[in-house]
Design a protein around this motif. Structure first.
Motif, short mmCIF file in Angstrom:
data_model
loop_
_atom_site.label_atom_id
_atom_site.label_comp_id
_atom_site.label_asym_id
_atom_site.label_seq_id
_atom_site.Cartn_x
_atom_site.Cartn_y
_atom_site.Cartn_z
N HIS A 237 -52.76 -19.82 -22.35
CA HIS A 237 -51.91 -21.01 -22.34
C HIS A 237 -50.42 -20.62 -22.26
O HIS A 237 -49.65 -21.17 -21.48
N GLU B 218 -49.60 -19.47 -18.88
CA GLU B 218 -49.45 -20.63 -17.98
C GLU B 218 -48.04 -21.18 -18.06
O GLU B 218 -47.43 -21.51 -17.04
N HIS B 219 -47.50 -21.29 -19.28
CA HIS B 219 -46.12 -21.79 -19.44
C HIS B 219 -45.13 -20.88 -18.73
O HIS B 219 -44.21 -21.36 -18.08
N CYS C 4 -45.38 -29.78 -25.13
CA CYS C 4 -46.78 -29.37 -25.27
C CYS C 4 -47.19 -29.39 -26.74
O CYS C 4 -46.40 -29.05 -27.62
N HIS D 177 -49.35 -21.71 -29.28
CA HIS D 177 -49.03 -20.65 -28.31
C HIS D 177 -48.78 -19.35 -29.06
O HIS D 177 -48.69 -19.34 -30.28
ZN LIG Z 1 -48.82 -26.01 -23.08
#
Ligand SMILES: [Zn+2]
Length: 379
Positions: A95, A98-99, A191, A195
């Motif tokens: 995740h 992805e950011h 979000c 993370h």
């Molecule tokens: Zn996110």
């Protein structure tokens, strides 16, 4: 509202909590705690798994700020929560990766991330503009440079009035209680998911595939532990090919190309030999004004070519058969000077046959013995 421990510290793996309620919900029990480290799914990330009071957590869902933990039995008092940390950390790696990728692409092109999915087998993200392969290579380099720089990742809830002062990426148009995830100098995005704390924990970011998607581009990425597993898988595959072809690991593509060329040359030679065999078989046939029937070894298109070749020798109907299965002799039926339609129909009817064709050539099969077929065409 359940206190969200994962919001404050995404690295809490174990915690203690008070059970506020534990009520039957269908086949299971839905338990509400005063606080939890179980993330209830959101922002493209799935709900955490683990145990609560020693029982497996089957699902975690959030409704109106209350987080429900689903277990097989009811819970009470003080319970110990233990996350399935391996899965959670792998998701945080992917995740956070992805950011980083979305942040870099947004900064370089202005493109928006229009979809994100993180399952335990694949991480996909889509953008609303076409992205070329060369550009994606530089994105991957920049993304990993951000990993190596070990940037800080923080999450916070700005005051609603101050929100408009932040330039952040967001899929939903929320006006309050927006949680921003900031990757120092790389990305700022709304979000709700947990993370990594620093980009170094992502480990590695690899874009493994891309395709055109709704006028834009969809990417497949692997990060961290998954990137390592993906690399090990590809290395294993290449090693196997390397052994099979007796080629150095960095020469496998060239070795496959060579093999492909050799196969094509052999096929070409094979076709030449088959054509010669058909021509020889045609040459061995005595010319006749009548019908001709043969059971031969030619198969598929070669059987048709044999029948075709016989047209210059045979004045009547040509029937060539192949196979050894009494329930299905494959045939080619043709003639140079006669219309095959009546005999095609009569033979199919008499010999339990099927098939047809055009241009005075038919192909199909007969469900009869060779003797029956011969006897029919001898009439
Ligand atoms: Zn996110």
């Amino acid at each position: 509202m359940t206190k969200r421990l994962f919001d404050e510290d995404a690295f809490i793996r174990e915690f203690q909590a008070q059970v506020l309620s534990s009520e039957r919900a269908g086949k299971h029990y839905a338990t509400v705690l005063d606080q939890t480290a179980f993330f209830p799914a959101g922002g493209g990330q799935e709900a955490d798994r683990g145990t609560l009071g020693g029982q497996p957590v089957l699902d975690v869902k959030e409704e109106n700020g209350i987080i429900y933990h689903y277990t097989a039995q009811a819970l009470s008092g003080t319970v110990q929560g233990v996350l399935n940390w391996e899965t959670r950390f792998e998701r945080m790696q992917n995740h956070s990766g992805e950011h980083v990728v979305s942040g870099i692409i947004h900064r370089c092109t202005g493109a928006d991330n229009i979809s994100f999915s993180l399952t335990d087998t694949a991480t996909t993200l889509a953008f609303n503009v076409p992205l070329e392969d060369d550009f994606l290579k530089t994105v991957e380099q920049q993304a990993n440079a951000a990993v190596f720089a070990d940037k800080k990742i923080t999450a916070y809830y700005p005051e609603s009035e101050a929100l408009s002062g932040y330039d952040y990426r967001a899929k939903l148009d929320l006006k309050e209680h927006v949680r921003l995830v900031e990757i120092e100098g790389v990305d700022l995005c709304a979000c709700c998911a947990p993370h990594c704390a620093r980009t170094g924990q992502i480990g590695l970011i690899k874009i493994i595939d891309s395709e055109r998607y709704k006028g834009g581009t969809k990417l497949w990425i692997v990060c961290g532990k998954r990137a390592l597993a993906h690399y090990a898988m590809l290395l294993g595959q290449n090693k196997e090919i390397s052994h099979l072809l007796c080629a150095a690991p960095e020469q496998t593509a060239a070795a496959v190309e060579k093999l492909k060329q050799a196969k094509e040359a052999a096929e070409y030679e094979n076709v030449g030999m088959r054509r010669a065999a058909i021509a020889a078989a045609v040459a061995a046939v005595e010319p006749t004004a009548g019908n001709y029937l043969a059971h031969c070894a030619f198969k598929g298109d070669d059987l048709r070519l044999f029948a075709e070749g016989l047209k210059e020798k045979v004045g009547g109907i040509i029937v060539v058969l192949e196979g050894d299965d009494e329930s299905a002799y494959r045939y080619v039926l043709t003639a140079e000077n006669a219309d095959i339609t009546p005999i095609l129909k009569a033979a199919n009817a008499a010999l339990n046959g099927r098939g047809g064709g055009r241009d005075n050539m038919a192909r199909g099969s007969y469900g009869a013995s060779l003797e029956q077929i011969k006897a029919f065409f001898a009439q």
